[in-house]
Write an enzyme that holds these catalytic residues in place. Sequence first.
Site, PDB file in Angstrom:
ATOM      1  CE1 TYR A  77     -46.971  28.577   4.748  1.00 30.02           C
ATOM      2  CE2 TYR A  77     -46.995  30.825   5.601  1.00 30.02           C
ATOM      3  CZ  TYR A  77     -46.620  29.497   5.729  1.00 30.02           C
ATOM      4  OH  TYR A  77     -45.909  29.092   6.829  1.00 30.02           O
TER       5      TYR A  77
ATOM      6  CG  HIS B 289     -45.522  32.633  13.934  1.00 35.50           C
ATOM      7  ND1 HIS B 289     -46.199  31.575  13.370  1.00 35.50           N
ATOM      8  CD2 HIS B 289     -46.093  32.847  15.150  1.00 35.50           C
ATOM      9  CE1 HIS B 289     -47.135  31.163  14.204  1.00 35.50           C
ATOM     10  NE2 HIS B 289     -47.093  31.918  15.294  1.00 35.50           N
ATOM     11  CG  ASP B 290     -45.760  30.229   9.986  1.00 41.82           C
ATOM     12  OD1 ASP B 290     -46.006  30.295  11.209  1.00 41.82           O
ATOM     13  OD2 ASP B 290     -46.638  30.332   9.110  1.00 41.82           O
ATOM     14  CB  THR B 291     -39.182  30.687   8.913  1.00 44.45           C
ATOM     15  OG1 THR B 291     -39.283  32.030   9.431  1.00 44.45           O
ATOM     16  CG2 THR B 291     -40.051  30.561   7.672  1.00 44.45           C
TER      17      THR B 291
END
Length: 484
Positions: A169, A225-227
């Site tokens: 990731y 940011h990604d959550t």
Amino acid sequence: MLSQVLLAPLFAKRASAFTSDSFAPPAECPTCLSANYTGMPNGSLPLSPWVSGAAYDQIITIWLENTDFAAAAASSTFQKLAAEGILLTNYNGVTHPSEPNYLAAVGGDFWGIGDDEFYAIPSNASTVVDLLEAKNVSWATYQESMPTDGDGEFAYYSHNYLNASAPDYRYYVRKHNPFVIYNSIASIPDRALRIRNFNDFAVDVNASALPQYVWITPNLVNDAHDTDVTFVSAWLEYWLVPLLQNPKFNTNKTLIQVTFDENESYTIQNTVYTVLLGGAVPSNLKGTNDSTFYTHYSLLSSVQNNWDLGNLGRQDTNATVAAVFDFQANITKYQNTKPSSDPMMNLTGIFPGPGNTEIWTPVLAPNTSAKGAGSGKTYYNASVIDLTLTSYTHLNLTAMNAVNPDTINPNYTYNEAAIANATNKPTSVPVYIAPSTTSGSPSGTASGSKSASSAATTSGGAVKLATGAGGSLAVIAAGIIALL
């Protein structure tokens, strides 16, 4: 598993590449070492005498991502933090998207940048590091999931600790690490090796070696940011809440700022949820609100005011957008300037500067007659700054079929073996590796893989420059080079 989300149009509410995985602690405790942090620890920073500040002796700023004020305010975790500190209800990012906000808080300008691409700001741009070091105020930044100290690559993919069956990731990105983007920091080994990871953080806290100015960037899931707000709230409960009770992290002279880089909705004012915590917050102000108009430049001006530093001669000296934290201004007797109306801070991509390829200028000279929130003079490096370069007719480098020189990867890298052997003396044994001109097959590491930037990539040590229109290597005019 990761869900793929299309990028939202500019100025619309932006969708992130959300992960559907639930929060899981990356380490057993906030001060525990973990393989999930990717980079190995580099010993502790050397202990040094602290320089007393007017309102605090230490400031720790923790940066989160892309969240509207109302969304954060609805979280019970953020409500709990606000009850223990001062909620700044009118604190604002300075533009969109993320990267220019980070740069602004460190260098007093976002250099015309309106995207999140690869940039390397030339060494004639000074930063807060210059100001701190001039007064012997120690500093460091801690970047979660960064593979090695001083790492300057565009992104890094490592083991997916949230989902072992998923691919590696992208937890770390350069755009959230402003210190490595400034060449005046990244090109100097002693400075670059103060760009550290979270295993270093654990070692430094346990050794009571945290410096006086600390910048914290969580990884792309833990910073929201990604959550989302729920995920970052869980991270704060795991990481920050216990640390607030740790005297090696939070003393009675520590100020802790929790903030977001920008809001999520581009069409409204760029107000972000920001709270001041820590032992330095007066007890009678805990649980109160402060409606003063602040921006990320206020972090710079407040630091300057606290230690009576110099200034950068840029937006940090613009009193309209760089108010000092009000509780601190009351202590130092600093008079903030209240704007007649709050400037809008949601404009993006329209300002000239070294980071705007279509409206390009070199780094212009700072305003050396500017007055900052400290009594010190404007700092500039006389060996690299041209004080006569106060204006410049901008160039459209795209139309000229020329590469923006400030998007070329300088490829500052540091020998990993030397870093690993630098126990307790991380700034004493740096080994700088000059950019290689030999080619080879792409290289990776056992713990992860690199992601190349759109401007320049490293492949087996080789530096590949971006191509101009038609696929040919663009030639930068000698006149532009001379201005760098």
